[in-house]
Design a protein around this motif. Structure first.
Motif, PDB file in Angstrom:
ATOM      1  N   ASN A 195     -14.555 -13.763  49.174  1.00 39.53           N
ATOM      2  CA  ASN A 195     -13.478 -13.372  48.630  1.00 39.53           C
ATOM      3  C   ASN A 195     -12.238 -13.400  49.712  1.00 39.53           C
ATOM      4  O   ASN A 195     -11.312 -13.479  48.698  1.00 39.53           O
ATOM      5  N   TYR A 196     -12.765 -12.789  50.556  1.00 37.93           N
ATOM      6  CA  TYR A 196     -10.996 -12.713  51.089  1.00 37.93           C
ATOM      7  C   TYR A 196     -10.524 -13.826  52.033  1.00 37.93           C
ATOM      8  O   TYR A 196      -9.058 -14.081  51.527  1.00 37.93           O
ATOM      9  N   GLU A 197     -10.952 -14.426  52.153  1.00 39.73           N
ATOM     10  CA  GLU A 197     -10.930 -16.102  52.733  1.00 39.73           C
ATOM     11  C   GLU A 197     -10.580 -16.615  50.911  1.00 39.73           C
ATOM     12  O   GLU A 197      -9.413 -17.715  50.917  1.00 39.73           O
ATOM     13  N   GLN A 198     -10.561 -16.624  49.973  1.00 38.32           N
ATOM     14  CA  GLN A 198      -9.893 -16.878  48.711  1.00 38.32           C
ATOM     15  C   GLN A 198      -8.582 -16.158  48.811  1.00 38.32           C
ATOM     16  O   GLN A 198      -7.994 -17.280  47.856  1.00 38.32           O
ATOM     17  N   ILE A 245      -3.892  -9.762  55.237  1.00 39.17           N
ATOM     18  CA  ILE A 245      -5.908 -10.171  54.897  1.00 39.17           C
ATOM     19  C   ILE A 245      -6.893 -11.347  55.801  1.00 39.17           C
ATOM     20  O   ILE A 245      -7.632 -10.587  56.209  1.00 39.17           O
ATOM     21  N   TYR A 246      -4.931 -11.165  57.151  1.00 39.08           N
ATOM     22  CA  TYR A 246      -6.850 -12.014  58.051  1.00 39.08           C
ATOM     23  C   TYR A 246      -6.697 -10.539  58.603  1.00 39.08           C
ATOM     24  O   TYR A 246      -8.358 -10.749  59.309  1.00 39.08           O
ATOM     25  N   ILE A 247      -6.296  -9.221  59.310  1.00 39.03           N
ATOM     26  CA  ILE A 247      -6.715  -8.553  59.878  1.00 39.03           C
ATOM     27  C   ILE A 247      -7.555  -7.140  58.492  1.00 39.03           C
ATOM     28  O   ILE A 247      -9.222  -7.695  59.512  1.00 39.03           O
ATOM     29  N   ASN A 248      -8.342  -8.053  57.300  1.00 36.54           N
ATOM     30  CA  ASN A 248      -9.246  -7.517  56.660  1.00 36.54           C
ATOM     31  C   ASN A 248     -10.782  -8.436  56.795  1.00 36.54           C
ATOM     32  O   ASN A 248     -12.097  -8.621  56.916  1.00 36.54           O
ATOM     33  N   CYS A 249     -10.073  -9.759  56.668  1.00 35.74           N
ATOM     34  CA  CYS A 249     -10.722 -10.616  58.189  1.00 35.74           C
ATOM     35  C   CYS A 249     -12.034 -10.805  59.343  1.00 35.74           C
ATOM     36  O   CYS A 249     -12.327 -10.682  59.251  1.00 35.74           O
ATOM     37  N   ARG A 250     -10.891  -9.714  59.948  1.00 31.44           N
ATOM     38  CA  ARG A 250     -10.935  -9.775  61.271  1.00 31.44           C
ATOM     39  C   ARG A 250     -12.412  -8.638  61.330  1.00 31.44           C
ATOM     40  O   ARG A 250     -12.792  -8.178  61.720  1.00 31.44           O
ATOM     41  N   ASN A 251     -12.144  -8.053  60.517  1.00 36.39           N
ATOM     42  CA  ASN A 251     -13.130  -6.274  59.627  1.00 36.39           C
ATOM     43  C   ASN A 251     -14.421  -6.800  59.839  1.00 36.39           C
ATOM     44  O   ASN A 251     -15.250  -5.846  60.111  1.00 36.39           O
ATOM     45  N   SER A 267      -2.714 -17.168  49.168  1.00 33.36           N
ATOM     46  CA  SER A 267      -1.477 -16.640  50.174  1.00 33.36           C
ATOM     47  C   SER A 267      -2.167 -16.512  51.855  1.00 33.36           C
ATOM     48  O   SER A 267      -2.008 -15.332  52.130  1.00 33.36           O
ATOM     49  N   PRO A 268      -1.881 -17.395  51.895  1.00 34.69           N
ATOM     50  CA  PRO A 268      -2.414 -18.017  53.492  1.00 34.69           C
ATOM     51  C   PRO A 268      -0.810 -17.421  54.477  1.00 34.69           C
ATOM     52  O   PRO A 268      -1.142 -17.442  55.799  1.00 34.69           O
ATOM     53  N   TYR A 269       0.052 -16.855  54.482  1.00 37.20           N
ATOM     54  CA  TYR A 269       1.182 -16.263  55.277  1.00 37.20           C
ATOM     55  C   TYR A 269       0.820 -14.476  55.472  1.00 37.20           C
ATOM     56  O   TYR A 269       1.946 -13.849  55.917  1.00 37.20           O
ATOM     57  N   SER A 270      -0.294 -14.187  54.676  1.00 33.36           N
ATOM     58  CA  SER A 270      -0.341 -12.380  54.545  1.00 33.36           C
ATOM     59  C   SER A 270      -1.394 -12.256  55.481  1.00 33.36           C
ATOM     60  O   SER A 270      -2.283 -12.423  55.635  1.00 33.36           O
ATOM     61  N   TYR A 271      -0.303 -11.415  56.497  1.00 33.54           N
ATOM     62  CA  TYR A 271      -1.259 -11.575  57.374  1.00 33.54           C
ATOM     63  C   TYR A 271      -2.297 -10.311  57.267  1.00 33.54           C
ATOM     64  O   TYR A 271      -3.766 -10.032  58.445  1.00 33.54           O
ATOM     65  N   CYS A 292      -3.637 -13.310  44.401  1.00 28.09           N
ATOM     66  CA  CYS A 292      -4.124 -12.884  46.567  1.00 28.09           C
ATOM     67  C   CYS A 292      -5.010 -11.519  46.101  1.00 28.09           C
ATOM     68  O   CYS A 292      -5.455 -11.319  46.567  1.00 28.09           O
ATOM     69  N   ASN A 293      -4.261 -10.698  44.967  1.00 29.30           N
ATOM     70  CA  ASN A 293      -4.581  -9.171  45.329  1.00 29.30           C
ATOM     71  C   ASN A 293      -6.024  -8.975  44.962  1.00 29.30           C
ATOM     72  O   ASN A 293      -6.327  -8.052  44.756  1.00 29.30           O
ATOM     73  N   TYR A 294      -6.353 -10.162  43.848  1.00 28.07           N
ATOM     74  CA  TYR A 294      -7.261  -9.394  42.989  1.00 28.07           C
ATOM     75  C   TYR A 294      -8.892 -10.056  43.601  1.00 28.07           C
ATOM     76  O   TYR A 294      -9.454  -8.875  43.366  1.00 28.07           O
ATOM     77  N   PRO A 295      -8.743 -11.047  44.028  1.00 25.84           N
ATOM     78  CA  PRO A 295      -9.500 -11.597  44.984  1.00 25.84           C
ATOM     79  C   PRO A 295      -9.831 -10.669  46.606  1.00 25.84           C
ATOM     80  O   PRO A 295     -10.844 -10.209  47.136  1.00 25.84           O
ATOM     81  N   GLN A 296      -8.628  -9.620  46.427  1.00 27.65           N
ATOM     82  CA  GLN A 296      -9.065  -9.144  48.037  1.00 27.65           C
ATOM     83  C   GLN A 296      -9.574  -7.175  47.633  1.00 27.65           C
ATOM     84  O   GLN A 296     -10.039  -7.025  47.990  1.00 27.65           O
TER      85      GLN A 296
END
Length: 592
Positions: A544-547, A558-564, A552-556, A515-519
């Protein structure tokens, strides 16, 4: 015989390399460096196993099985089953490769250690590694701020990064990065060194081994691993008198009692002065999180090495975030399920039953001293893992597998005549040989791909950080860079961010499960949006954040990045929903 000794040399060299790889790579103990060290070590052990099977196949030799084959099989099956439904496949796959490399090392050593000379060969390597670790630890704790030491760290390129964690907490960590892990290593070394001291015939040997015991003990105490030190001393009260009783040498007995007395006094002094503010509340919180997870996933587990991800909904304090439960057995149950928990308990059970039979029937005093030392070391290690994580830590796990192999190999060679159960062996025939080689080839293929993806990711991070440092010079103090740059200014920083994107693309192609790579690629597109104000880059960052979120659906985080991203797109309702989803995964966000 000669070929088996070559495998012993190779296994010992791999162990020493695992100790020194973070320093040799020049990156210290960063997250990327740790994973890369795991990959390199696993590749070396898999290649060694490939050669081992080839040797057995062409010479039509049998692989000697151990008494813990069934527990190891159960544990491996549990790890693979939990991997199939892991909440983060890439992290779990890394952990399974580390676990499998430890098992392969165990079987190579268990088969190759067959006489007294082979045990001496392996112990010399292990003892040399312990000396290096202890000397580095002493330097780190007492001499790290000396001008000469600062210059040495500068020349070694970030070597201080590996020692800073211990230095920051005023505890010795040495080449293991974590003081607790170093304490677990010293538990394995001290009893065997003590046995060597008791059995040494020459005066210079006794002086060297006696001085080494004092050195190892000082390093052990200055890890300030309170539970580990206390547990080791309690176990020592059970086994050390047995060793002294068999030895019946007054000088060695006096030395041992003096060493134990000094150790106890130093331990009390440490508790009263240096470590008098020991706080157990974070550890209690880790245990509470583990029990909450067991209620939610009692049978199948969440996947190896996923505790830091799945535990965040249950964190209640700032210090409650941890990658480990600080109880290896409970963490194995949480991550690998009930079958994994049964597997590790069965392994310990077989060890205890074998140790009891050996102690009852082996009468030769030299063999008995060595057996007691090995049992002492492994017993202290297993008890320590009730409040530690050394069984699971990748840079330590290989060492306890190695000592376990030494114990069962020594038992097979020296105590086999005393025990009823005869050891079994499997001849490596056509099917087993070809099948084993094919499996190892497939695993090696994936390991190499994962290693190359990590190298590409590391290069991408380098160019991305280089871009950020250049952008900071151009736009000092601004978090968001203005759009509408003139072409000359844009060219000075566009090359680095484009190179970062290329390397991140390569890493995703080589390993699509991380998951770190698409992030990272999303971060690149976000920076391109800041530079150009082109909305297409913002859309690509969101994709890419959605990917990453699907991986990794349990990583909070990534949700913060999508929120930004939603905030930048001026969608407050969706941004609030994403933040609420992040809070469900990490309630501590409300307090931040």
């Amino acid at each position: 015989m000669a070929s088996k000794r070559l495998f012993i040399h190779a296994c010992a060299v791999v162990l020493l390399l695992r100790l020194c790889l973070p320093v040799l790579l020049g990156d210290g103990f960063t997250y990327i460096s740790e994973i890369y060290c795991n990959y390199l070590t696993a590749i070396l052990i898999f290649c060694l196993s490939f050669l081992f099977i080839l040797h057995k196949f062409f010479h039509k030799e049998a692989v000697i099985l151990s008494r813990v084959d069934v527990p190891i099989g159960l544990s491996l099956l549990a790890a693979v089953l939990s991997l199939a439904h892991s909440v983060n496949f890439s992290m779990s796959l890394n952990a399974v490769f580390v676990f499998l490399s430890g098992i392969l090392l165990f079987y190579i050593l268990h088969d190759s250690l067959e006489d007294e000379a082979s045990f001496h060969i392996f112990w010399r390597y292990f003892f040399a590694g312990a000396l290096v670790v202890s000397i580095v630890g002493i330097w780190e704790y007492f001499l790290a701020q000396h001008p000469l030491s600062i210059e040495v760290r500068r020349v070694l390129n970030n070597f201080d990064e590996g020692t800073n964690r211990g230095f920051h907490y005023k505890r010795i960590a040495s080449l293991f990065d974590w003081p607790n892990v170093l304490a677990g290593f010293q538990m394995l070394v001290l009893p065997i060194t003590w046995a060597g001291f008791m059995l040494a015939q020459k005066r210079w040997q006794k002086i060297c081994l006696g001085g080494s015991i004092l050195l190892f003990l000082v390093v052990f105490l200055f890890t300030f691993s309170m539970m580990g030190v206390l547990g080791f001393f309690l176990v020592s009260l059970l086994f050390l008198p047995q060793v002294l009783k068999i030895s019946q040498q007054k000088n060695e007995g006096k030395f041992s009692f003096w060493v134990v007395g000094i150790g106890v006094l130093l331990f009390i002094l440490i508790i009263l002065t240096v470590r008098n503010n020991f706080d157990v509340s974070p550890r209690l919180d880790y245990l509470r999180q583990a029990f909450c997870l067991l209620k939610a996933h009692p049978f199948w587990g969440t996947g190896p090495d996923t505790f830091p991800i799945v535990s965040t909904p249950y964190v209640t304090q700032r210090l409650g975030f941890s990658a480990y439960v600080h109880n290896s057995y409970l963490q194995i149950w949480v991550e690998n399920g009930f079958l994994g928990f049964i597997g590790v308990l069965a392994l310990i059970g077989v060890f205890i039953l074998t140790a009891l039979k050996v102690l009852q029937r082996v009468k030769v005093h030299t063999d008995r001293i060595i057996f007691i030392a090995l049992i002492w070391a492994m017993t202290a290690f297993f008890i320590d893992n009730l409040s530690n994580f050394t069984m699971l830590r990748p840079n330590m796990s290989l060492f306890w597998w190695a000592i376990l192999a030494v114990f069962f190999a020594f038992e097979r060679n020296r105590a086999g005549d005393y025990l009823e159960n005869q050891h079994r062996a499997i001849v490596v025939g056509m099917r087993m040989g070809v099948g084993g080689l094919l499996v190892l080839s497939v695993l090696l293929f994936f390991l190499v791909r994962m290693s190359l993806s990590l190298l590409a990711y590391n290069q991408g991070v380098y160019y991305f950080n280089k871009y950020k440092s250049e952008a900071e010079v151009l736009f000092p103090g601004q978090k968001v860079k203005p759009g509408g740059l003139n072409k000359d200014v844009f060219k000075t920083i566009a090359l680095d961010i484009s190179l970062a994107e290329d390397f991140f693309n390569q890493s995703i192609q080589l390993n699509p499960f991380e998951c770190n790579y698409p992030q990272a690629r999303a971060d690149v597109f976000l920076q391109k949006y800041f530079l150009t104000k082109d909305i297409q880059y913002l859309e690509m960052a969101q994709k890419n954040y959605e990917q990453a979120l699907r991986i990794s659906p349990y990583s909070y985080k990534i949700y913060i990045n999508c929120r930004n991203i939603a905030i930048l797109k001026k969608d407050p309702a969706f941004a609030k929903k994403l933040f609420d989803d992040a809070v469900l995964l990490c309630p501590m966000l409300k307090k931040s």
